[in-house]
Design an enzyme around this catalytic site. Structure first.
Site, short mmCIF file in Angstrom:
data_model
loop_
_atom_site.label_atom_id
_atom_site.label_comp_id
_atom_site.label_asym_id
_atom_site.label_seq_id
_atom_site.Cartn_x
_atom_site.Cartn_y
_atom_site.Cartn_z
N HIS A 79 2.22 83.90 16.11
CA HIS A 79 3.20 84.49 14.78
C HIS A 79 3.21 84.35 13.76
CE1 HIS A 79 7.20 83.09 13.79
NE2 HIS A 79 6.39 82.62 12.44
N HIS A 84 1.27 85.87 8.29
CA HIS A 84 0.87 85.12 7.06
C HIS A 84 -0.27 85.21 7.19
CE1 HIS A 84 4.95 83.87 6.55
NE2 HIS A 84 5.22 83.41 7.39
N LYS A 105 11.55 92.00 6.17
CA LYS A 105 10.83 90.48 5.75
C LYS A 105 10.53 90.46 4.43
CE LYS A 105 8.18 86.25 6.47
NZ LYS A 105 8.31 85.81 7.55
#
Length: 360
Positions: free
Chosen positions: A245, A259, A299
């Site tokens: 994730h 990230h 995003k």
């Protein structure tokens, strides 16, 4: 000849006789005011070229004639000298008067991230600022314009990180599994990062604060937080992990997680990412919150450190996930206030990383 070897190596790593000198790419570190911005100052820059040092001042009372302070109160007021943690808390400059808190650890991680990409090894173009609510279509553009892959990706923590990226299916509708070969790759990555100073500082911090007891429990905690699979919903398939994730990214109707700057660079290089500008930025830590699409999915805001090593990302997010789960983890690092947000997987026992990111 021996004298040349000794003194040549010393000069390359020191500001002795170099204070205020311009950029010298033949040197391993720099000694001018720009080095603080780019994170490539020599270790003795503050002591030799500025008054911003705790040398001989550990635990001293407030001194308003000095540009920075060297006692435990400076952590709360955000005016510590750059070497406060290493000299006064990390040992060597006086008896520590506080345990190592999250700011102390963050500075240890930042200062010891020797695998961080150097400023001359990459180039980015932030382009224009955007907003999370922008609906305009934008032409494809790139955040990264240059990276010396041959210098960066051959380092053990990077090469073993890269080997993991194709082990995951981004779609959360697809169940995940990890076979023996993939666990071998995970263990190789763990072996590489756990050998670094960054992860050693995290280990000492977690032992001090009671989160792990020894090297074996430390490794198991990292595995559980980042690599053991879980379901993102209580009724869904086993389809995710902290690593997937946060550091790889996932998709449903939109992009979630994602990230990590290395994955961003690689996917952008393949043409899978359309960078649409930055929403927010934080300097000198070089954090970008970007708006982008990945394989056509959006995003609105994805934040990540640019240029840090894989072990740094794992270390700072792990520290916050364990000490401030499901909350904001605020600290001062390299003289800059920063908050990391982490969340746990509520429907699974124990702690896992559901997500973690710089909240800028």
């Amino acid at each position: 000849f021996l004298l040349y070897l000794v003194t040549g190596t010393t000069w390359a790593d020191s500001c002795a006789g170099r204070c205020g000198a311009g950029l010298d790419s033949s040197m391993t570190c720099q000694c001018n005011t720009n080095c603080a911005t780019y994170g490539d100052c020599c270790s003795d820059y503050y002591a030799l070229c500025t008054q911003q040092t705790c040398s001989g001042r550990c635990n001293a009372a407030l001194d308003n004639t000095k540009p920075c302070q060297c006692n435990s109160a400076c952590v709360n007021f955000g005016d510590c000298c750059p070497d406060y943690q290493s000299l006064c808390v990390g040992g060597g400059g006086g008896t520590p008067d506080v345990t190592c808190d999250i700011s102390c650890l963050a500075n240890q991680l930042w200062d010891n991230d020797i695998n961080r990409v150097q400023v001359w090894e990459y180039e980015i173009n932030h382009q224009g600022q955007t907003t999370t609510s922008s609906t305009s279509d934008q032409a494809a553009q790139s955040l990264f314009t240059y990276l010396q892959e041959e210098n960066v990706f051959l380092k053990p923590t990077y090469s073993t990180f890269l080997a993991l990226l194709d082990n995951y299916t981004p779609s959360t509708s697809v169940a995940e599994s990890q076979d023996a070969a993939e666990w071998i790759e995970i263990d190789a990555f763990l072996d590489a990062i756990l050998a670094t100073d960054v992860m050693n500082h995290l280990y000492n911090f977690l032992v001090e604060h009671g989160h792990v007891t020894d090297a074996t429990s430390y490794r198991e905690v990292i595995k559980e937080l980042w690599f053991n699979l879980y379901a993102r919903s209580s009724s869904g398939p086993i389809n995710s992990s902290g690593f997937e994730h946060v550091l790889v990214g996932e998709t449903s109707s939109k992009v979630s997680g994602f990230h990590n700057w290395i994955q961003f660079y690689l996917e952008e290089k393949k043409g899978a990412i359309n960078y649409q500008g930055w929403v927010s930025r934080s300097q000198p830590l070089n954090i970008v919150a970007a708006r982008f699409t990945w394989n056509g999915l959006s995003k609105a805001k994805g934040s990540f450190f640019v240029g840090v090593s894989p072990e740094f990302d794992i270390a700072i997010y792990t520290a916050c996930a364990l000490t401030k789960p499901n909350s904001s983890c605020s600290f001062t690092m390299a003289g800059t206030s920063l908050t990391i947000q982490t969340y746990d997987v509520a429907h699974k026992s124990g702690l896992q990383v559901a997500t973690a990111y710089p909240n800028i």
